[in-house]
Write an enzyme that holds these catalytic residues in place. Structure first.
Site, PDB file in Angstrom:
ATOM      1  N   SER A  38       7.368   6.427  -8.767  1.00 31.84           N
ATOM      2  CA  SER A  38       6.566   6.938  -7.655  1.00 31.84           C
ATOM      3  C   SER A  38       7.377   7.266  -6.407  1.00 31.84           C
ATOM      4  O   SER A  38       6.918   7.998  -5.540  1.00 31.84           O
ATOM      5  CB  SER A  38       5.463   5.937  -7.292  1.00 31.84           C
ATOM      6  OG  SER A  38       6.004   4.778  -6.693  1.00 31.84           O
ATOM      7  N   LYS A  92       6.659   1.930  -1.028  1.00 29.29           N
ATOM      8  CA  LYS A  92       6.198   3.238  -0.562  1.00 29.29           C
ATOM      9  C   LYS A  92       6.864   3.578   0.772  1.00 29.29           C
ATOM     10  O   LYS A  92       7.535   2.760   1.383  1.00 29.29           O
ATOM     11  CB  LYS A  92       4.671   3.251  -0.370  1.00 29.29           C
ATOM     12  CG  LYS A  92       3.864   2.882  -1.616  1.00 29.29           C
ATOM     13  CD  LYS A  92       3.999   3.910  -2.733  1.00 29.29           C
ATOM     14  CE  LYS A  92       3.213   3.488  -3.979  1.00 29.29           C
ATOM     15  NZ  LYS A  92       3.421   4.406  -5.115  1.00 29.29           N
TER      16      LYS A  92
END
Length: 236
Positions: A38, A92
């Site tokens: 991701s 993230k």
């Protein structure tokens, strides 16, 4: 019980050392395994990243309770968090801080109504490119500058998102692999107290395409380095 007490008594130094190490890893510094893509291309599958747990707070070991507040995450930081919504640890990038208005339009990022600017970049060696070819760009907004990955054949349904305003005490986080990241577009805003640290370096890297042998070129690689875009690329 006698054997246990005898073992503890004869290994007090080792036990104290291990307890100290666990407390240090919980409160100050640790490493985290990244099993998914991701955050590609910035963080690759198989990377072990260094986590600075004292970047924002000094916490009570083994808890999320802050003893000393040092700083808050900044736009562009790569953060590690224990997410209640996702029910797992996530890595993230901070895209929106409290008060920011964030939107995506065809994967173009808008912060407070101003679009980020983009420049093409050449990236090689990404695991997912074998089955899912992508293009890479440098995304820049103000001081925030990093690479993003955009899938050619499997676009995300969240290429258009918002606008949303980030509430006080919360953050909007996204993955650099914009078409393959479950982030704030799916889970909503992430509370400040779930963020446990910041990451800037790769500690170790194992290549799944080559029998998980170490990627020597990734060792101690800095995560905040991206190719410089042309001088006109970049919202201020």
């Amino acid at each position: 019980m006698r054997k246990l007490w005898s073992f503890l008594a004869s290994n007090k130094g080792f036990i104290a050392f291990m307890l100290g190490m666990l407390m240090f890893r919980s409160a100050f510094a640790d490493w985290s395994v990244v099993p998914t893509g991701s955050m590609q291309p910035t963080i690759q599958i198989g990377d072990r990243i260094f986590v600075d747990k004292a970047a924002y707070d000094i916490r009570v070991p083994f808890t999320h309770l802050s003893l000393i507040h040092l700083a808050d995450p900044k736009r562009g930081d790569i953060v590690v968090l224990d997410s209640h919504a996702a029910k797992e640890r996530l890595v993230k990038r901070v895209i929106g801080v409290p008060g920011d208005q964030i939107a995506l339009r065809g994967n173009v990022l808008y912060v407070n109504g101003t679009a980020a600017r983009y420049a093409p970049a050449a990236v090689a060696g990404i695991h997912d490119d074998l089955r899912d070819p992508a293009r890479y760009e440098v995304e820049r907004w103000g001081a925030m500058q990093h690479l993003i990955r955009l899938s050619l054949y499997f676009p995300s349904e969240m290429r258009d998102f918002g606008p949303v305003t980030v509430p006080a005490g919360q953050y909007l986080l996204m993955g650099d692999n914009r078409d393959n990241s479950e982030d704030s577009r799916y889970f909503g805003f992430f509370p400040r107290n779930e963020i446990v640290g910041r990451s800037r370096y790769v500690a170790l890297s194992f290549d799944p395409d080559h029998h998980f042998l170490p990627r020597t070129h990734r060792l101690t690689a800095a995560l905040d380095q991206a190719p410089a875009p042309p001088s006109k690329s970049g919202a201020e």
